[in-house]
Motif scaffolding. Sequence first.
Motif, PDB file in Angstrom:
ATOM      1  N   LEU A  57       1.164  -0.829   0.047  1.00 43.25           N
ATOM      2  CA  LEU A  57       0.135  -0.138   0.179  1.00 43.25           C
ATOM      3  C   LEU A  57       0.802   0.984   0.188  1.00 43.25           C
ATOM      4  CD1 LEU A  57      -2.885   1.658   0.209  1.00 43.25           C
ATOM      5  CD2 LEU A  57      -2.242   1.654   2.904  1.00 43.25           C
ATOM      6  N   ASP A  58       0.556   2.412  -1.024  1.00 44.62           N
ATOM      7  CA  ASP A  58       1.604   3.411  -1.000  1.00 44.62           C
ATOM      8  C   ASP A  58       0.204   4.208   0.202  1.00 44.62           C
ATOM      9  OD1 ASP A  58       2.649   5.815  -1.543  1.00 44.62           O
ATOM     10  OD2 ASP A  58       2.259   5.923  -3.789  1.00 44.62           O
ATOM     11  N   ALA A  59       1.948   4.597   1.048  1.00 44.55           N
ATOM     12  CA  ALA A  59       1.368   4.810   2.179  1.00 44.55           C
ATOM     13  C   ALA A  59       0.262   6.183   1.906  1.00 44.55           C
ATOM     14  CB  ALA A  59       2.560   5.666   3.419  1.00 44.55           C
ATOM     15  N   ALA A  60       0.534   7.259   0.740  1.00 44.51           N
ATOM     16  CA  ALA A  60       0.325   8.997   0.085  1.00 44.51           C
ATOM     17  C   ALA A  60      -0.960   8.164  -0.252  1.00 44.51           C
ATOM     18  CB  ALA A  60       0.806   9.108  -0.985  1.00 44.51           C
ATOM     19  N   LEU A  62      -3.667   5.563   0.726  1.00 50.28           N
ATOM     20  CA  LEU A  62      -4.699   5.784   1.702  1.00 50.28           C
ATOM     21  C   LEU A  62      -3.835   6.199   3.114  1.00 50.28           C
ATOM     22  CD1 LEU A  62      -6.335   2.196   1.195  1.00 50.28           C
ATOM     23  CD2 LEU A  62      -7.433   4.971   0.485  1.00 50.28           C
ATOM     24  N   PRO A  63      -4.031   8.242   3.145  1.00 51.21           N
ATOM     25  CA  PRO A  63      -3.373   8.498   4.104  1.00 51.21           C
ATOM     26  C   PRO A  63      -3.442   8.430   5.699  1.00 51.21           C
ATOM     27  CG  PRO A  63      -4.646  10.138   2.667  1.00 51.21           C
ATOM     28  CD  PRO A  63      -4.176   8.663   2.119  1.00 51.21           C
ATOM     29  N   ARG A  64      -5.537   7.785   5.416  1.00 51.90           N
ATOM     30  CA  ARG A  64      -6.133   7.850   7.014  1.00 51.90           C
ATOM     31  C   ARG A  64      -5.656   6.219   7.186  1.00 51.90           C
ATOM     32  NH1 ARG A  64     -12.483   9.790   6.227  1.00 51.90           N
ATOM     33  NH2 ARG A  64     -12.623  11.632   6.099  1.00 51.90           N
ATOM     34  N   PHE A  65      -5.354   5.346   6.568  1.00 52.61           N
ATOM     35  CA  PHE A  65      -5.251   3.920   6.986  1.00 52.61           C
ATOM     36  C   PHE A  65      -3.912   4.926   7.640  1.00 52.61           C
ATOM     37  CE2 PHE A  65      -2.746   0.205   6.346  1.00 52.61           C
ATOM     38  CZ  PHE A  65      -3.628  -0.835   7.243  1.00 52.61           C
ATOM     39  N   ALA A  66      -2.948   5.695   7.039  1.00 53.80           N
ATOM     40  CA  ALA A  66      -1.619   5.313   7.224  1.00 53.80           C
ATOM     41  C   ALA A  66      -1.737   5.668   8.765  1.00 53.80           C
ATOM     42  CB  ALA A  66      -0.727   5.750   6.708  1.00 53.80           C
ATOM     43  N   GLU A  67      -2.921   6.979   9.085  1.00 56.95           N
ATOM     44  CA  GLU A  67      -2.826   7.591  10.268  1.00 56.95           C
ATOM     45  C   GLU A  67      -2.846   6.802  11.275  1.00 56.95           C
ATOM     46  OE1 GLU A  67      -4.876  11.738   9.457  1.00 56.95           O
ATOM     47  OE2 GLU A  67      -5.533  11.167  11.597  1.00 56.95           O
ATOM     48  N   ARG A  68      -4.158   5.769  10.398  1.00 56.49           N
ATOM     49  CA  ARG A  68      -5.102   6.125  12.068  1.00 56.49           C
ATOM     50  C   ARG A  68      -4.273   4.483  12.414  1.00 56.49           C
ATOM     51  NH1 ARG A  68      -9.743   0.572  10.191  1.00 56.49           N
ATOM     52  NH2 ARG A  68      -9.607  -0.288  12.054  1.00 56.49           N
ATOM     53  N   TYR A  69      -3.176   3.427  11.643  1.00 57.81           N
ATOM     54  CA  TYR A  69      -2.159   2.769  12.183  1.00 57.81           C
ATOM     55  C   TYR A  69      -1.097   2.825  12.408  1.00 57.81           C
ATOM     56  CZ  TYR A  69      -5.815  -1.411  11.430  1.00 57.81           C
ATOM     57  OH  TYR A  69      -6.590  -2.064  11.582  1.00 57.81           O
ATOM     58  N   GLU A  70      -0.477   4.621  12.675  1.00 53.67           N
ATOM     59  CA  GLU A  70       0.489   4.991  13.245  1.00 53.67           C
ATOM     60  C   GLU A  70       1.783   4.629  12.112  1.00 53.67           C
ATOM     61  OE1 GLU A  70       0.232   4.160  17.534  1.00 53.67           O
ATOM     62  OE2 GLU A  70      -0.940   6.010  17.683  1.00 53.67           O
ATOM     63  N   VAL A  71       1.655   4.728  11.468  1.00 50.87           N
ATOM     64  CA  VAL A  71       2.765   4.512  10.744  1.00 50.87           C
ATOM     65  C   VAL A  71       3.779   6.072  10.226  1.00 50.87           C
ATOM     66  CG1 VAL A  71       3.577   3.462   7.795  1.00 50.87           C
ATOM     67  CG2 VAL A  71       1.377   2.898   8.950  1.00 50.87           C
ATOM     68  N   ARG A  72       4.682   5.994  11.014  1.00 47.51           N
ATOM     69  CA  ARG A  72       5.495   6.691  10.798  1.00 47.51           C
ATOM     70  C   ARG A  72       7.083   6.825  10.004  1.00 47.51           C
ATOM     71  NH1 ARG A  72       2.430   8.828  14.323  1.00 47.51           N
ATOM     72  NH2 ARG A  72       1.745   8.228  16.566  1.00 47.51           N
ATOM     73  N   GLY A  73       7.310   5.564   9.432  1.00 45.21           N
ATOM     74  CA  GLY A  73       8.062   5.044   8.606  1.00 45.21           C
ATOM     75  C   GLY A  73       8.093   4.248   7.756  1.00 45.21           C
ATOM     76  N   VAL A  74       8.677   4.320   7.267  1.00 49.80           N
ATOM     77  CA  VAL A  74       8.308   3.030   5.718  1.00 49.80           C
ATOM     78  C   VAL A  74      10.042   2.714   5.255  1.00 49.80           C
ATOM     79  CG1 VAL A  74       6.103   4.196   4.778  1.00 49.80           C
ATOM     80  CG2 VAL A  74       8.854   4.861   3.513  1.00 49.80           C
ATOM     81  N   PRO A  75       9.580   1.308   5.389  1.00 43.20           N
ATOM     82  CA  PRO A  75       8.875   0.561   5.287  1.00 43.20           C
ATOM     83  C   PRO A  75       7.939   0.265   6.066  1.00 43.20           C
ATOM     84  CG  PRO A  75      10.941  -1.002   4.656  1.00 43.20           C
ATOM     85  CD  PRO A  75      11.028   0.261   4.786  1.00 43.20           C
ATOM     86  N   THR A  76       7.181  -0.339   6.664  1.00 46.18           N
ATOM     87  CA  THR A  76       6.140  -0.545   7.439  1.00 46.18           C
ATOM     88  C   THR A  76       5.001  -2.193   7.285  1.00 46.18           C
ATOM     89  OG1 THR A  76       5.856   1.470   9.400  1.00 46.18           O
ATOM     90  CG2 THR A  76       4.251   0.130   9.519  1.00 46.18           C
ATOM     91  N   LEU A  77       5.441  -3.227   8.001  1.00 41.74           N
ATOM     92  CA  LEU A  77       4.597  -4.515   7.261  1.00 41.74           C
ATOM     93  C   LEU A  77       4.313  -4.382   9.161  1.00 41.74           C
ATOM     94  CD1 LEU A  77       7.664  -6.735   6.932  1.00 41.74           C
ATOM     95  CD2 LEU A  77       6.805  -5.435   5.332  1.00 41.74           C
ATOM     96  N   LEU A  78       1.986  -4.985   8.476  1.00 47.33           N
ATOM     97  CA  LEU A  78       1.891  -5.088   9.394  1.00 47.33           C
ATOM     98  C   LEU A  78       0.774  -5.761   8.842  1.00 47.33           C
ATOM     99  CD1 LEU A  78      -0.141  -1.401   9.228  1.00 47.33           C
ATOM    100  CD2 LEU A  78       1.705  -1.668  11.224  1.00 47.33           C
ATOM    101  N   LEU A  79       1.048  -7.168  10.068  1.00 50.85           N
ATOM    102  CA  LEU A  79       0.847  -8.406   9.504  1.00 50.85           C
ATOM    103  C   LEU A  79      -1.027  -8.699  10.327  1.00 50.85           C
ATOM    104  CD1 LEU A  79       1.798 -11.076   8.820  1.00 50.85           C
ATOM    105  CD2 LEU A  79       2.364 -11.434  11.454  1.00 50.85           C
ATOM    106  N   PHE A  80      -2.062  -8.482   9.625  1.00 47.74           N
ATOM    107  CA  PHE A  80      -3.349  -8.652  10.222  1.00 47.74           C
ATOM    108  C   PHE A  80      -3.758 -10.603   9.915  1.00 47.74           C
ATOM    109  CE2 PHE A  80      -5.108  -4.911  10.138  1.00 47.74           C
ATOM    110  CZ  PHE A  80      -3.435  -3.834   9.365  1.00 47.74           C
ATOM    111  N   ARG A  81      -4.853 -10.688  10.202  1.00 49.07           N
ATOM    112  CA  ARG A  81      -5.313 -11.982  10.328  1.00 49.07           C
ATOM    113  C   ARG A  81      -7.219 -10.958  10.799  1.00 49.07           C
ATOM    114  NH1 ARG A  81      -2.523 -16.919  12.818  1.00 49.07           N
ATOM    115  NH2 ARG A  81      -2.727 -16.065  14.755  1.00 49.07           N
ATOM    116  N   ASN A  82      -7.850 -12.219  10.270  1.00 47.14           N
ATOM    117  CA  ASN A  82      -9.460 -12.002  10.096  1.00 47.14           C
ATOM    118  C   ASN A  82      -9.598 -10.710  10.829  1.00 47.14           C
ATOM    119  OD1 ASN A  82     -10.111 -13.886   9.247  1.00 47.14           O
ATOM    120  ND2 ASN A  82      -9.343 -15.174  11.944  1.00 47.14           N
ATOM    121  N   GLY A  83      -8.750  -9.809  10.006  1.00 44.51           N
ATOM    122  CA  GLY A  83      -8.914  -8.282   9.914  1.00 44.51           C
ATOM    123  C   GLY A  83      -8.592  -7.771  10.857  1.00 44.51           C
ATOM    124  N   ARG A  84      -7.667  -7.808  11.959  1.00 45.32           N
ATOM    125  CA  ARG A  84      -7.010  -7.928  13.464  1.00 45.32           C
ATOM    126  C   ARG A  84      -5.696  -7.723  12.769  1.00 45.32           C
ATOM    127  NH1 ARG A  84      -5.596  -9.638  18.299  1.00 45.32           N
ATOM    128  NH2 ARG A  84      -5.530 -11.845  17.516  1.00 45.32           N
TER     129      ARG A  84
END
Lengths: 108, 205
Positions: A57-60, A62-84
């Motif tokens: 996901l290009d942080a630019a 969907l900026p709201r997503f990056a804000e919601r998940y407090e992405v403060r630097g890149v690359p950031t890898l977020l690991l999800f399962r079942n939406g969590r």
Amino acid sequence: MALLADIRTQDELDVFLDAPELTILDVYTQDCVICRKIEPMIAAVVQTSRGVQARKLDAAALPRFAERYEVRGVPTLLLFRNGRAIDRKSGFFTATELREWVRAKRGA
Amino acid sequence: MGQWSRTGDTPPFIELVPPERATGTRKELYDELERVRGPGRVSNLFKAYSAFPELGQANFRRLMVLLTRGSLSVKFKEAVMTALAEANKCDYCVSFHATAMRSAGASDDEVRAALEFDPDRLGFSRKEKLLFNFALKANGDPHSISPDDIFPLREAGVNDQEIVETLETVNTGNSFNMINGALNIGPDDFLTYMKDRGETWKAAS
């Protein structure tokens, strides 16, 4: 050349993150050199691990997503399962480190 | 023709002088390449370097020191360069170094493991596994290397020369990938192995 498919819309993102398998979201920016270096590592992990999927996901985009998940630097890898979101990492990691990460979180 | 992964049939961006037209220092470079690698094995990379033949000679000598001296195996160094070629998306370089890996005794499965950045399937010692990952980390983000990355190497008995040897392998692989990519230098006629990487990348993108 893209190895991981880009997420382009919020709807696409919601569907992707809701998956029951381990799901890596690679948050990047266009000008990030390290992001280009880690992408083939993630692609190799997906290729060699069962039950793991990944997209980026290009942080630019969907900026709201990056804000919601407090992405403060890149690359950031977020690991999800079942939406969590179950874990995150920032910076460069080898494929070996990523395989160990996924393995450790598989049973969590 | 340029790299397999490029679309179209764009030729390299500088002239690659064939051996039969080489003269002077360029010919000396080509002769040295054929003496070491065998007749007809003047690689396209070194044809490009021959635009500055003294630099080509210096680079070939450097490559030979890297591959023939030091304490790490050729298989290890070629595996690192195969992995880097994959990471850098240089399909000519994948074919070249995968071929060199096979020549150094690696199996097809081990070549595949290098392309998947997996040292656990490369038949490596613990020291080599750690150094392989160290090489990938140095390539990915050299400034993030910390004492925590060095400590396990030391515990496994890695010495200073082996660290430098590994980093120079990364340096060499990257510099060759960069020149081939930037000049759209395509595969050598004598390469036959692992020619499908560009197609694989295209299909995945």
